[in-house]
Scaffold this active site. Structure first.
Site, mmCIF file in Angstrom:
data_model
loop_
_atom_site.group_PDB
_atom_site.id
_atom_site.type_symbol
_atom_site.label_atom_id
_atom_site.label_comp_id
_atom_site.label_asym_id
_atom_site.label_seq_id
_atom_site.Cartn_x
_atom_site.Cartn_y
_atom_site.Cartn_z
ATOM 1 N N LYS A 112 0.828 -1.207 0.000
ATOM 2 C CA LYS A 112 0.000 0.000 0.000
ATOM 3 C C LYS A 112 0.859 1.252 0.000
ATOM 4 C CE LYS A 112 -4.432 -1.524 1.755
ATOM 5 N NZ LYS A 112 -5.479 -1.367 2.755
ATOM 6 N N LYS A 195 -4.368 -10.274 -7.103
ATOM 7 C CA LYS A 195 -5.608 -10.459 -6.363
ATOM 8 C C LYS A 195 -6.727 -9.569 -6.911
ATOM 9 C CE LYS A 195 -6.586 -8.424 -2.386
ATOM 10 N NZ LYS A 195 -6.843 -7.998 -0.996
ATOM 11 N N LYS A 198 -10.840 -4.559 -4.426
ATOM 12 C CA LYS A 198 -11.954 -3.629 -4.571
ATOM 13 C C LYS A 198 -11.493 -2.204 -4.801
ATOM 14 C CE LYS A 198 -13.233 -3.912 0.343
ATOM 15 N NZ LYS A 198 -12.434 -2.922 0.999
HETATM 16 P P1 AMP Z 1 -10.775 -5.988 1.856
HETATM 17 O O1 AMP Z 1 -11.360 -5.964 0.489
HETATM 18 O O2 AMP Z 1 -9.274 -5.962 1.776
HETATM 19 O O3 AMP Z 1 -11.358 -5.008 2.815
HETATM 20 O O4 AMP Z 1 -11.116 -7.410 2.438
HETATM 21 C C1 AMP Z 1 -12.321 -7.771 3.082
HETATM 22 C C2 AMP Z 1 -12.345 -9.276 3.229
HETATM 23 O O5 AMP Z 1 -12.452 -9.896 1.939
HETATM 24 C C3 AMP Z 1 -11.064 -9.868 3.841
HETATM 25 O O6 AMP Z 1 -11.395 -10.975 4.638
HETATM 26 C C4 AMP Z 1 -10.267 -10.290 2.646
HETATM 27 O O7 AMP Z 1 -9.335 -11.301 2.944
HETATM 28 C C5 AMP Z 1 -11.359 -10.775 1.702
HETATM 29 N N1 AMP Z 1 -10.938 -10.617 0.312
HETATM 30 C C6 AMP Z 1 -10.640 -9.457 -0.309
HETATM 31 N N2 AMP Z 1 -10.282 -9.669 -1.587
HETATM 32 C C7 AMP Z 1 -10.333 -11.012 -1.770
HETATM 33 C C8 AMP Z 1 -10.074 -11.872 -2.887
HETATM 34 N N3 AMP Z 1 -9.678 -11.397 -4.057
HETATM 35 N N4 AMP Z 1 -10.228 -13.202 -2.712
HETATM 36 C C9 AMP Z 1 -10.645 -13.696 -1.527
HETATM 37 N N5 AMP Z 1 -10.903 -12.948 -0.446
HETATM 38 C C10 AMP Z 1 -10.762 -11.618 -0.549
#
Ligand code: AMP
Ligand code: TRP
Length: 333
Positions: A112, A195, A198
């Protein structure tokens, strides 16, 4: 007594298919069996620059998506992190226990800070400590997350150990990560070596849970596939197809070998058309419910208030015990 689960999602970008498969879908499955705390990590969002109006709007939107996806605010506790001040209070206590070397190792910080090189702030650096506070306040037994959060969970467990060594054993519970084998890392549609995120600037890389059917179809159809034409699960050599098969398998309940057999002799295009339909059907009822919920902000505010009250009750107990253990004078009631 039911065991406690806690998880949250940072309020940035759009919740994606990756969030659904890696996190929220599992949260939903766990809510019957456990006492669940699911929250909107709005304070974590501030570690990168946020337009205040958009952050506020997005917090409602994420909350409505949680509800539309089937998280139940009556039987679980669903709330906004900033509504429960104990998060930042415990954050401070834990910050004072965290060796800098541990934070230096965090790969998400490294990634980041490269991405936001103009705003590498102290909050971005101590982000995992606030995350540990989120977890420990509720005495969580299990924390369902995607693979990318494993390292943060390890830090949280280290902090429980440090706390225990200094202040005794019975105050903070040691949590475990709960990471599903399949779907813990859904990859970007255009670049299956990275990955699905979002906060990706290119919205072709992800499907948002509130994309309309046309958009979903377009994005899945234009997903990068690999050279060759065989539909086979092989992450090393066929990252794109393997990612599509993973998504398909989680959403349809069919196993990967079953899908490979179904698509033997067929083309990538066939797989994409069918997968698009599966994704559209998964999110269609969600989108309808979401649109309804977003029309009634008062209702959302009421549910957030109710969630915060329930969360506060548990969090207060922990923070009072922690304050006492570290030697702060209790304030008279
Ligand atoms: P974040 O989008 O980083 O706020 O993640 C929120 C939750 O979604 C966390 O538990 C992440 O590990 C999961 N997560 C985010 N992106 C992915 C992805 N591409 N595949 C699987 N899990 C994800
Ligand atoms: N850091 C997590 C993410 O971006 C979100 C989060 C914040 C979280 N606090 C948490 C997840 C506590 C689980 C438990 O994915």
């Amino acid at each position: 007594m039911k065991k406690t689960i806690l998880s949250g999602s940072t309020v940035t970008g759009d919740l994606t298919l990756g969030n659904y498969i890696g996190a929220i879908n599992n949260w939903k499955k766990l809510q019957e069996e456990y006492d669940c705390f699911y929250f909107l990590a709005d304070l974590h969002a501030l570690t990168v620059f946020q337009d205040p109006k958009i952050l506020r709007e997005r917090t409602y939107s994420f909350f409505a998506q949680y509800l539309a996806l089937g998280l139940d605010p009556q039987n679980n506790t669903i709330f906004a992190q900033s509504h429960v001040p104990a998060h930042t209070e415990l954050n401070w206590i834990l910050t004072c226990l965290t060796p800098l070397g541990f934070l230096n190792r965090m790969t998400q910080f490294k990634e980041k800070s490269e991405k936001h090189e103009k705003n590498v702030n102290a909050g971005l650096y101590t982000y995992p400590v606030l995350m540990a506070a989120d977890i420990l306040l509720y005495q969580a037994d299990l924390v369902p997350v995607g693979e990318d959060q494993r390292q943060h969970l390890e830090l949280c467990r280290d902090l429980v150990g440090f706390f225990k060594n200094r202040y005794g054993d019975r105050i903070l519970k040691m949590p475990e990560a709960h990471i599903e084998k399949l779907g813990a890392r859904i990859m970007s549609l255009q670049d299956p070596l990275k990955k699905m995120s979002k906060s990706d600037e290119n919205d072709k890389n992800f499907v948002s849970m509130i994309d309309d059917a046309k958009k979903i179809e377009k994005k899945i159809k234009s997903a990068a596939t690999d050279s060759g034409s065989e539909i086979k699960f092989d992450v090393e050599n066929k990252a794109g197809v393997s990612n599509l098969l993973t998504i398909y398998s989680v959403l349809s309940g069919k196993t990967i070998p079953q899908l490979e057999a179904d698509y033997q002799g067929k083309m990538y295009g066939h797989l994409k058309v069918d997968l698009a339909e599966v994704v559209i059907q998964t999110f269609k009822p969600v989108k309808e419910k979401y649109d309804d919920l977003m029309k009634n902000r008062d209702h959302l505010d009421q549910l957030l208030k109710q969630g915060a009250e329930k969360a506060e009750a548990r969090a207060r107990t922990t923070i009072s015990q922690v304050y006492e253990a570290v030697g702060l004078v209790p304030r008279l009631k």
